[in-house]
Design an enzyme around this catalytic site. Structure first.
Site, PDB file in Angstrom:
ATOM      1  CD  GLU A   1      50.344  30.291  -5.879  1.00  0.00           C
ATOM      2  OE1 GLU A   1      48.942  30.615  -5.578  1.00  0.00           O
ATOM      3  OE2 GLU A   1      50.793  30.085  -6.950  1.00  0.00           O
TER       4      GLU A   1
ATOM      5  CG  HIS B   1      49.082  34.742 -14.980  1.00  0.00           C
ATOM      6  ND1 HIS B   1      47.861  34.547 -15.130  1.00  0.00           N
ATOM      7  CD2 HIS B   1      49.480  34.685 -13.600  1.00  0.00           C
ATOM      8  CE1 HIS B   1      47.391  33.725 -14.085  1.00  0.00           C
ATOM      9  NE2 HIS B   1      48.388  33.723 -13.278  1.00  0.00           N
TER      10      HIS B   1
END
Length: 535
Positions: free
Chosen positions: A348, A437
């Protein structure tokens, strides 16, 4: 001028959660770099004059190299100085005072072949007076999403991600899904003509995991003692990075995690401080990884610590948000625990690094490389933490599954991405069409091959096996050199529109810079890309 913020980057795929790290439908499936290069504004004070001179000469060089017209200007957003005299200056381009989205360029000076430039060289011919109102553009953008507590902000830009460049309203729509997880999207609406949607991509990028309730074990927690004798989770050694507890928040105000004896958590989910320890220590480990390895002082390289928000809801995701410079962590559900393991926290926060440097657009091939960068460097955060309870591996998020089994339960794995049944291991035309992703797979696979090589091996007790796409055998050069190459390519040579072909060129050039044109790492970079069919 500051780069417009990336709103949030999520771990899970967009089919179930905003820009997710792992697909909701998926039921089963080191040493630090020695060649650290400090970045501006982390340059020493005595280098300030040299940095200013580099920016001035680079700006003059760029006008010719980038084909700038009279209405174009360049704003320096990053400067890298090297001891041997080379410099690299990243510019954000404007046209008639408007930001050019996708127009970033990097000027390289002091090389043996003279000045060079990375980035687009298109001469802009764009009418800059809108005929579509801002209010109409916001309505068009909002109609594309169905969110709770929705808000929107807009500005006028030149969109140069595709061809031809167009005048556009950039509308950032933010809100929440039904489960409370944050979501946002950047919608580019034509500012002239039909007022239709020209392009869009997520502004919220998230992480997800599987866990045991605690991941980092017994660790030191840097805190701050207040005037009332209460400790708070504010790390004074890392830019005052803070950790908040959303479950205690009221009216949108979330309090810091506090304690009276400076003893935090008990290792179980029954104590809400346990998750806060994971997040707080993970943020510290990520800060240390970038500072010790690359001289990068914080995510923005400005000495400012990021904030972490734990217990944000019973959702299985985690998010980076540029606007608040913070991470948001869900408590998990459906077989997933809190999403606060080392690799997820590192993933993140690395979205923030990418936003502050290359600015890879979060869709298509650049989006896949954006996600891969977070997978790659987040994984290296896990290795660098050297934790006995959460040792390094190339299986992303396996720890957060309540039934831990790295062979079948994970978010993604880098040695053989397609083992999850969704990610791509090899490059093909499909890369530009699948969720970012899943299109991260070829870059993840490349990095694993570059660091570890092909074939079967065991890493910290977990079996890894990486077959190549062309049947070749690849020898790894180790995590230290592989990480140094990827970081340098990201921060020096990649731009918002970098695709897989350009990523190969960026990493080859980075390897040449670090280890020499005819070195083993350069050969290994080329071999690893060829092994995943890029090249």
């Amino acid at each position: 001028m500051n780069r417009p913020p990336l709103v949030a980057v999520a771990l899970l795929c967009a089919s179930g959660l905003a820009a997710a790290l792992v697909a909701p439908a998926q039921a089963a499936p080191a040493a630090l770099p020695a060649a650290a290069v400090p970045r501006s504004p982390g340059v020493a004070p005595e280098d300030g004059a040299r940095a200013g001179a580099a920016r001035d000469t680079a700006r003059r060089a760029a006008r010719g190299l980038a084909g700038l017209g009279a209405r174009d200007a360049l704003v320096a957003v990053d400067t890298v100085l090297e001891a041997q005299g080379r410099s690299h200056v990243r510019f954000q381009r404007t046209h008639a005072g408007l930001e050019v989205v996708g127009g970033d360029v990097v000027v390289h000076q002091g090389g043996a072949d003279g000045d060079s430039l990375t980035g687009p060289t298109t001469r802009l011919r764009v009418a800059t007076r809108p005929t579509v109102t801002a209010a109409s553009a916001v309505r068009t953008a909002r109609a594309r999403l169905d969110l709770q507590d929705e808000s929107a902000r807009r500005d006028l830009v030149v969109l140069a991600v595709g061809d031809p460049p167009r005048l556009a309203w950039r509308v950032e729509v933010r809100g929440a899904r039904a489960d409370g997880s944050p979501v946002g999207e950047l919608v580019f609406v034509a500012a002239r003509g039909s007022g239709g949607v020209l392009d869009r991509w997520p502004s919220v990028l998230a992480e997800t995991g599987t866990g045991q309730g605690h991941y980092v074990g017994t660790v030191p927690v840097e805190s701050t003692l207040g005037s009332q004798g209460v400790y708070s989770m504010v790390d004074p050694t890392r830019g005052a990075g803070r950790t908040y507890d959303a479950s205690l928040g009221r009216r949108g105000v979330n309090p810091l995690v506090t304690d009276t004896d400076n003893l935090w958590g008990d290792g179980t989910l029954a104590d809400p401080q346990t998750t806060a320890v994971d997040a707080h220590h993970g943020a510290a480990a990520t800060w240390d990884f970038y500072e010790d390895g690359f001289g990068r002082i914080g995510i923005g390289d400005d000495g400012v610590g990021a904030s972490s928000l734990v217990h944000a809801g019973r959702f299985a995701n985690a998010f980076w948000d540029d606007y608040c410079f913070c991470m948001t962590y869900g408590d998990g559900r459906g077989g997933l625990g809190p999403l606060t393991s080392y690799d997820i926290v590192g993933h993140e926060m690395t979205h923030g690094v990418t936003s502050a440097t290359a600015g890879l657009v979060y869709r298509g091939e650049p989006g896949g490389l954006n996600e891969a960068t977070s997978d790659i460097l987040g994984t290296m955060v896990e290795f660098s933490a050297d934790s006995a309870t959460d040792p390094g591996d190339y299986v992303l998020g396996g720890e957060v599954f309540t039934r831990y089994d790295p062979a079948t339960r994970y978010i993604r794995r880098m040695d053989d991405p397609h083992a999850d049944g969704l990610s791509l291991s090899c490059y093909s035309r499909r890369v530009a069409r699948v969720d970012v992703h899943y299109s991260s797979g070829p870059a993840n696979h490349f990095f694993y091959l570059l660091a570890e090589g092909s074939g079967a091996k065991e890493i910290n007790g977990i079996a890894h096996d990486s077959p190549t796409c062309d049947g070749s055998a690849v020898s790894g050069i180790g995590r230290e050199q592989a990480t140094a190459i990827w970081y340098r390519a990201l921060t020096i040579y990649m731009t918002p529109r970098t695709d897989y072909r350009a990523a190969r060129g960026a990493t080859v050039q980075a390897a040449k810079d670090l280890y020499g044109p005819g070195s083993v790492p350069v050969v290994a970079v080329r071999s690893a890309w060829s092994a995943v069919r890029v090249g």
